[in-house]
Design a protein around this motif. Structure first.
Motif, PDB file in Angstrom:
ATOM      1  N   ASP A   1      -5.629   0.363  -3.451  1.00 53.40           N
ATOM      2  CA  ASP A   1      -6.203   0.971  -2.251  1.00 53.40           C
ATOM      3  C   ASP A   1      -7.434   0.192  -1.782  1.00 53.40           C
ATOM      4  N   THR A   2      -8.328  -0.134  -2.699  1.00 54.23           N
ATOM      5  CA  THR A   2      -9.523  -0.909  -2.348  1.00 54.23           C
ATOM      6  C   THR A   2      -9.153  -2.299  -1.852  1.00 54.23           C
TER       7      THR A   2
ATOM      8  N   ASP B   1      -3.583   5.751 -12.298  1.00 49.36           N
ATOM      9  CA  ASP B   1      -4.509   6.145 -11.231  1.00 49.36           C
ATOM     10  C   ASP B   1      -5.506   5.038 -10.932  1.00 49.36           C
ATOM     11  N   TYR B   2      -5.967   4.359 -11.970  1.00 49.69           N
ATOM     12  CA  TYR B   2      -6.931   3.271 -11.744  1.00 49.69           C
ATOM     13  C   TYR B   2      -6.292   2.143 -10.945  1.00 49.69           C
TER      14      TYR B   2
ATOM     15  N   TYR C   1       0.835  -1.205   0.000  1.00 50.94           N
ATOM     16  CA  TYR C   1       0.000   0.000   0.000  1.00 50.94           C
ATOM     17  C   TYR C   1       0.868   1.253   0.000  1.00 50.94           C
TER      18      TYR C   1
ATOM     19  N   ARG D   1      -3.741   2.379  -8.849  1.00 53.00           N
ATOM     20  CA  ARG D   1      -3.543   2.822  -7.467  1.00 53.00           C
ATOM     21  C   ARG D   1      -4.836   2.702  -6.670  1.00 53.00           C
ATOM     22  N   ARG D   2      -5.926   3.096  -7.272  1.00 56.25           N
ATOM     23  CA  ARG D   2      -7.217   2.993  -6.582  1.00 56.25           C
ATOM     24  C   ARG D   2      -7.607   1.532  -6.362  1.00 56.25           C
TER      25      ARG D   2
ATOM     26  N   TYR E   1      -7.913   9.052  -0.109  1.00 55.09           N
ATOM     27  CA  TYR E   1      -7.065   8.613  -1.221  1.00 55.09           C
ATOM     28  C   TYR E   1      -6.478   9.835  -1.903  1.00 55.09           C
ATOM     29  N   PRO E   2      -5.184   9.885  -2.199  1.00 53.68           N
ATOM     30  CA  PRO E   2      -4.166   8.911  -1.815  1.00 53.68           C
ATOM     31  C   PRO E   2      -3.667   9.103  -0.392  1.00 53.68           C
TER      32      PRO E   2
ATOM     33  N   ARG F   1     -11.715  -5.667  -9.478  1.00 54.90           N
ATOM     34  CA  ARG F   1     -11.501  -4.274  -9.864  1.00 54.90           C
ATOM     35  C   ARG F   1     -10.912  -4.184 -11.274  1.00 54.90           C
TER      36      ARG F   1
ATOM     37  N   VAL G   1       0.286   2.911  -3.505  1.00 53.81           N
ATOM     38  CA  VAL G   1      -0.730   3.957  -3.380  1.00 53.81           C
ATOM     39  C   VAL G   1      -0.109   5.298  -2.996  1.00 53.81           C
TER      40      VAL G   1
END
Length: 534
Positions: A489-490, A482-483, A314, A485-486, A376-377, A447, A318
């Motif tokens: 994160d999820t 960015d996708y 993470y 990283r998200r 986020y972030p 995801r 992230v």
């Protein structure tokens, strides 16, 4: 459950007559130093090899199986813990600890001389056979030497050694591998272990147990039970470690390993019921305090996978931190944990051991639930603050339970009881790695499958590949980066929710099974350590 309880285990009242109270006055400093060195050996070798893997693989080959450098060591440590616990109760702590150090040093020397990856893995298993004796016996001796009121101090020291070794291990391994060569990762153990060995031989004298000593040395060791435990634990941990990595969870190898482990577990129960001196006695699960703590620390092992395995990913994927900064985000937990553990006696002497542990694990669950709420972030200080608070909460949870169990049993049962709770924590950690790894992959795959069609084709397909892609973002568009990283994160948010569920399991075990006041054994009471339960 308060008052003077006289747990005798299989040995009956003899266990009370032959046990001795802790020696008067503080233990010799050389003995304390030896215990800390022994703990450092076990802790360092869990982490020091991680950053040297590229050099090892480059020299010896065997990239496809290098994960067994970690898995083989973990397997050997875990499955031997119950055996060494029983042996230390039967023959005494000193010979078991000396044997463990000697095995560990022999394995270290052999690792340094390994000629291929298969040999190195085999010698890591030998190291693990010694590491199992180190982990359990050091904790048991610490309980023997210190009265109940002083145990938080020594346990906090041992926790500090473990924490410092865990943080320093990867850095030290990288320095040695890049400087003098990876073989020195193992050779450095030799002088440290030799000093610990000499200090134990020269300065450590076990409490006198009178006639029980001769009786113990004539006791029969339950070797069939030990082999059944080896087989059951080895098959289970192999299935958990390799499942989803080397083969699928529902593949033939996984199913055969799980079935074999279940069969060996059933055989273990049959053998242990008939054994005169079982390796894992029935009282380990029949006594409510010990059963509750076994389950609670097993859940702790589950919980710990979230920060130790997924937080560095993470922090790098992230937050965009480098490896050193990501390690710092995790290491702050190892700063607050020993401090909280050292101060826990002020809490449990007022609230009781169960209530102190309940307070700690309830706080830990709330802190874990707060992680998915981070923006986020976000900034690096935010997860670092959560880890600092988590370490403080877990210091209030784990140490009082260990002290409570060690004080609820007599000398001849303390090694078995200590090994039991450490064994459950190790198994919980292996189970957590498998469960949370599966959860992370399922979340990430979902995801990635939901990604917009414009970026889906160039996205990686697993957590490791995602981490590598984010470490070299030049190959990805800004939108894809960015996708990803998200998505990470999820994924980590879901793992932390799973860790919070593990905290809830530990809390439930304590509330349902643990007595309000832990019993204090008659041996402990004879040393003048307190009144009533804890």
């Amino acid at each position: 459950m308060s008052g003077s309880t006289r747990h005798t285990g299989h040995g009956g009242p003899e266990a009370l007559r032959t046990a001795g109270p802790p020696p008067a006055g503080p233990p010799p400093r050389p003995v304390v130093a030896a215990l800390m060195l022994g703990m450092a050996l076990a802790a360092l070798d869990s982490t020091i090899i991680a950053t040297a893997v590229p050099q090892i693989v480059g020299d010896l080959g065997g990239f496809a199986v290098f994960s067994w450098l970690f898995s083989g060591y973990l397997l050997a440590v875990t499955v031997t813990l119950p055996v060494y616990g029983k042996l230390s109760d039967t023959f005494g702590r000193k010979p078991v600890l000396l044997t463990g150090i000697a095995l560990f040093l022999a394995g270290s020397l052999a690792c340094a001389a390994a000629w291929n990856m298969a040999a190195l893995i085999a010698f890591r298993v030998v190291q693990g056979l010694g590491g199992g004796a180190l982990q359990g016996t050091v904790q048991t001796i610490a309980a023997d030497l210190y009265p109940m009121r002083d145990r938080p101090r020594i346990q906090a020291r041992l926790s500090s050694v473990w924490a410092a070794s865990s943080v320093a291990g990867p850095a030290l391994g990288g320095v040695l591998a890049a400087g003098v060569g990876w073989r020195w990762i193992f050779l450095i153990n030799l002088p440290v272990g030799a000093v610990a060995l000499w200090l134990i031989v020269r300065h450590f004298t076990e409490p006198q147990r009178g006639a029980g000593r001769a009786l113990d040395r004539r006791s029969r060791i339950d070797w069939p039970g030990a082999l059944a435990i080896f087989a059951s634990g080895g098959l289970l941990l192999t299935a958990l470690v390799q499942g989803g990595v080397a083969w699928g969870w529902l593949s033939v190898p996984s199913l055969l390993l799980f079935a074999g482990s279940a069969g060996c577990a059933a055989l273990t129960v049959l053998i242990e019921r008939r054994a005169a001196e079982p390796i894992i006695p029935g009282w380990v699960w029949r006594r409510r305090p010990l059963c509750a703590v076994n389950l609670a620390l097993g859940a702790l092992g589950l919980l710990m996978v979230a920060p130790t395995v997924f937080l560095p990913t993470y922090a790098q994927a992230v937050l965009g931190l480098g490896p050193t900064a990501a390690g710092f985000v995790l290491s702050v937990m190892t700063l607050s944990w020993p401090v909280s553990a050292a101060l826990s006696s002020r809490v449990y002497t007022r609230l009781g051991i169960r209530n102190c542990a309940v307070l700690g694990i309830a706080a830990a669950g709330a802190i874990l639930l707060a992680f998915p709420l981070l923006p986020y972030p976000g900034a690096a200080w935010q997860p670092a603050l959560i880890m600092l608070a988590l370490g403080a909460a877990l210091g209030l949870f784990q140490l009082p339970l260990i002290i409570g169990i060690q004080s609820s049993v007599g000398y001849r049962e303390r090694g078995t009881a200590t090994a039991s709770i450490l064994f459950c924590r190790q198994v919980g950690q292996s189970l957590g790695a498998a469960l949370f790894g599966a959860l992370a992959n399922a979340t990430l795959n979902a995801r990635l499958a939901e990604a917009p069609s414009g970026i889906r084709g160039g996205l990686p397909d697993d957590l490791d590949a995602v981490s590598r892609a984010l470490a070299h973002p030049g190959a990805l568009t800004a939108q894809a980066t960015d996708y990803l990283r998200r998505a990470v994160d999820t994924t980590v948010d879901h793992v932390y929710l799973g860790a919070a569920a593990a905290a809830a399991l530990a809390l439930t075990a304590l509330l349902v099974l643990a007595p309000r006041r832990f019993p204090v054994h008659a041996d402990v009471r004879s040393a003048g350590e307190g009144e009533g339960g804890a």
